[in-house]
Enzyme design. Sequence first.
Site, PDB file in Angstrom:
ATOM      1  N   LYS A  22       0.844  -1.204   0.000  1.00  0.00           N
ATOM      2  CA  LYS A  22       0.000   0.000   0.000  1.00  0.00           C
ATOM      3  C   LYS A  22       0.878   1.252   0.000  1.00  0.00           C
ATOM      4  O   LYS A  22       2.072   1.183   0.342  1.00  0.00           O
ATOM      5  CB  LYS A  22      -0.910  -0.007   1.235  1.00  0.00           C
ATOM      6  CG  LYS A  22      -0.148   0.013   2.555  1.00  0.00           C
ATOM      7  CD  LYS A  22      -1.084  -0.219   3.738  1.00  0.00           C
ATOM      8  CE  LYS A  22      -0.313  -0.207   5.054  1.00  0.00           C
ATOM      9  NZ  LYS A  22      -1.153  -0.627   6.193  1.00  0.00           N
ATOM     10  N   TYR A  56      15.573  29.882   7.753  1.00  0.00           N
ATOM     11  CA  TYR A  56      14.422  30.640   8.248  1.00  0.00           C
ATOM     12  C   TYR A  56      14.371  30.693   9.773  1.00  0.00           C
ATOM     13  O   TYR A  56      14.515  29.665  10.434  1.00  0.00           O
ATOM     14  CB  TYR A  56      13.117  30.008   7.753  1.00  0.00           C
ATOM     15  CG  TYR A  56      12.896  30.095   6.269  1.00  0.00           C
ATOM     16  CD1 TYR A  56      13.042  31.309   5.585  1.00  0.00           C
ATOM     17  CD2 TYR A  56      12.521  28.974   5.549  1.00  0.00           C
ATOM     18  CE1 TYR A  56      12.817  31.375   4.209  1.00  0.00           C
ATOM     19  CE2 TYR A  56      12.288  29.034   4.185  1.00  0.00           C
ATOM     20  CZ  TYR A  56      12.445  30.239   3.519  1.00  0.00           C
ATOM     21  OH  TYR A  56      12.223  30.304   2.180  1.00  0.00           O
TER      22      TYR A  56
END
Length: 384
Positions: A39, A271
């Site tokens: 999956k 940042y």
Amino acid sequence: MNETASLRARAEIDLAALRANVRVLRERASGAQLMAVVKSDGYGHGALPCARAAQEAGAAWLGTATPQEALALREAGIGGRLMCWLWTPGGPWREAVEADIDVSVSALWALREVVAAAGAAGRTARVHLKADTGLGRNGCQPADWPELVSAARAAEEAGALRVVGLWSHFACADEPGHPSIEAQLTVFRDMVAYAEKEGVRPEVRHIANSPATLTVPESHFDLVRTGIAMYGLSPSPELGTPADFGLRPVMTLSASLALVKEVPPGHGISYGHHYTTSAETTLALVPVGYADGVPRHASGRGPVLIDGTVRTIAGRVAMDQFVVDLGGDTPEPGARAVLFGPGDQGEPGAEDWAAAADTIVYEIVTRIGRRVPRIHLNAAPERG
Ligand SMILES: *Cc1c(COP(=O)(O)O)cnc(C)c1O
């Protein structure tokens, strides 16, 4: 080789390791069949090549969550037993039945839809009835089980379907000795016994995921469903390392340094300036970020191998890049930063990133972004 050497980033997928892991798990499964769970694009490793490799190594079954994932495998030419379990009203039941996909049913609404689809397709559907033995997620509650079993038996008598599986899923199999494991096994045995008393004759009874396959032999029944361990990762640090179980990590994530430069002391990095250089130093720009699956939660913590040394991310992980303080070392731009892999070069493991980001290895590998090409190695099985 040179084409991949020039890639900004790549996830190398070692299919020989995946095949070896499948063999190790089959041995562990003590005679039970193995379902390779592919999956979510094979936990980020590429569902199709992983499905093929798992089948080559003796996985008798493939499993996906959604029917769309299962149908995509069939469309790509994958044969053999293939099961999917995460359904919502509307299907695609008929497409699944026509593509010879085993389906899971947890409730009466789903049983009604699969019966209708089998009628429309003119075929007999193969159904696995799912029991909620204590996970509290999908599956039929014990109180509702008699009604579901009786409706399934009636549909079976009418020729619409065959109940080929009785199954469930563990809540805490990755916590060795957790009391819910025994409790769920007891409920599972009772629910299986009830269905069999009512005339259900399942081909396979199954409840074990990777941690149960590795540590709870009495949970193996007829089939084990392994995902994370097949990709060479341990389900949890408490359980052990991959090597403890003879498993080898399949994915290696690396990036090519985009820039190496000198900076003065006191220079803020990335940042928010959560990191400041303490001395004159060198920085490496690693061109992968949270859009590529590098967790922003690992800002200031994630480990990366550069130029033979494991170092820590300096400051924030941005969308596309992060920075590492190299302390004066000057690798060439283009040198590789290895975020995680099997450890052959001393690189961190996916479990180190999981720890740095306060998550589990499942999330680390599954969230590697689409922008990172998967390079499948050793696709051809060994001879002999
Ligand atoms: C994902 C999943 C598995 C595989 O779990 P692992 O811990 O990765 O082995 C097995 N069964 C079900 C129902 C799943 O959703």
